[in-house]
Scaffold this active site. Structure first.
Site, PDB file in Angstrom:
ATOM      1  N   HIS A   1      -9.572  -7.485  22.108  1.00 49.52           N
ATOM      2  CA  HIS A   1      -9.274  -6.303  21.060  1.00 49.52           C
ATOM      3  C   HIS A   1      -7.884  -5.938  20.980  1.00 49.52           C
ATOM      4  O   HIS A   1      -7.164  -5.899  21.953  1.00 49.52           O
ATOM      5  CB  HIS A   1     -10.159  -5.147  21.649  1.00 49.52           C
ATOM      6  CG  HIS A   1     -11.629  -5.328  21.248  1.00 49.52           C
ATOM      7  ND1 HIS A   1     -12.464  -5.885  22.086  1.00 49.52           N
ATOM      8  CD2 HIS A   1     -12.532  -4.740  20.457  1.00 49.52           C
ATOM      9  CE1 HIS A   1     -13.641  -6.366  21.460  1.00 49.52           C
ATOM     10  NE2 HIS A   1     -13.684  -5.560  20.406  1.00 49.52           N
ATOM     11  N   PRO A   2      -7.295  -6.027  19.875  1.00 47.28           N
ATOM     12  CA  PRO A   2      -5.958  -5.204  19.435  1.00 47.28           C
ATOM     13  C   PRO A   2      -5.881  -3.885  19.892  1.00 47.28           C
ATOM     14  O   PRO A   2      -6.759  -3.182  19.552  1.00 47.28           O
ATOM     15  CB  PRO A   2      -5.788  -5.682  18.021  1.00 47.28           C
ATOM     16  CG  PRO A   2      -7.252  -5.356  17.321  1.00 47.28           C
ATOM     17  CD  PRO A   2      -8.340  -5.913  18.701  1.00 47.28           C
TER      18      PRO A   2
ATOM     19  N   SER B   1     -10.747  -5.629  11.742  1.00 49.96           N
ATOM     20  CA  SER B   1      -9.911  -4.669  12.506  1.00 49.96           C
ATOM     21  C   SER B   1      -9.003  -4.026  11.550  1.00 49.96           C
ATOM     22  O   SER B   1      -9.024  -2.576  11.842  1.00 49.96           O
ATOM     23  CB  SER B   1      -9.431  -5.475  13.727  1.00 49.96           C
ATOM     24  OG  SER B   1      -8.575  -4.511  14.585  1.00 49.96           O
TER      25      SER B   1
END
Ligand SMILES: NC(=O)N[C@H]1NC(=O)NC1=O
Length: 174
Positions: A69-70, A86
């Site tokens: 996940h960023p 996202s």
């Protein structure tokens, strides 16, 4: 796109992964794995298959999912390299519109969280505004590692739920 579950069940493997491969951020392996469970009786059954796959992973695998996940309001947002999903989630919760104080607080806490746990802070951005996200990030930095690993995975499942809903018609809409 809004397919019904029968259409999803009829998709060849390549299309299934192309369309649903990012319901868990940057983890198309999960989508590829559950494909063999077709036909799914409903969207809820498909979602449960994803959830069960995640739950069966060793703790290192769960941490790996979190690491895919960023960061919220991080480098990928600034450079425009987030995935489409996202990007929409982060923009919707105000991550692209932080003032400089909020931005530096977010960066500092994200860093502190990662140093403490070895994986990034994950929260379902669509369910929170920026004040709430900052508050939770600060509070969750105080948790134990195992608690945060489980908490992060709960959030991954909420993100997955909303991403699935935007792609597949829920049964009561059929
Ligand atoms: N780190 C993190 O929570 N990232 C995310 N959350 C969300 O809803 N979309 C994301 O990219």
């Amino acid at each position: 796109m809004n397919m019904d579950i029968a259409t999803v069940n009829a998709l060849p493997y390549e299309d299934f992964v192309d369309i649903l491969g990012n319901v868990v951020e940057k983890c198309p392996i999960i989508t590829a794995a559950v494909w063999s469970g077709r036909p799914f009786l409903s969207l809820a059954v498909l979602e449960a298959a994803i959830s069960e796959f995640i739950d069966a992973l060793p703790e290192s695998g769960k941490e790996g999912i979190l690491r895919c996940h960023p960061d919220l309001a991080g480098r990928d947002l600034q450079s425009g390299s987030l995935t489409r999903e996202s990007h929409e989630e982060q923009a919707g919760s105000g991550m692209g519109a932080l003032n400089s104080g909020e931005a530096s607080r977010m960066a500092r806490l994200n860093q502190e969280y990662k140093e403490r746990f070895g994986f990034p802070f994950v929260i379902c951005a669509r369910m929170h505004d920026k004040e709430n996200i900052l508050r939770q990030l600060s509070a969750r930095c105080q948790n134990e590692r195992a608690v945060e690993r489980a908490r992060g995975i709960e959030e991954v499942k909420k993100i997955c739920h909303l991403r699935l809903q935007s792609l597949v018609l829920t049964d009561n809409k059929l």
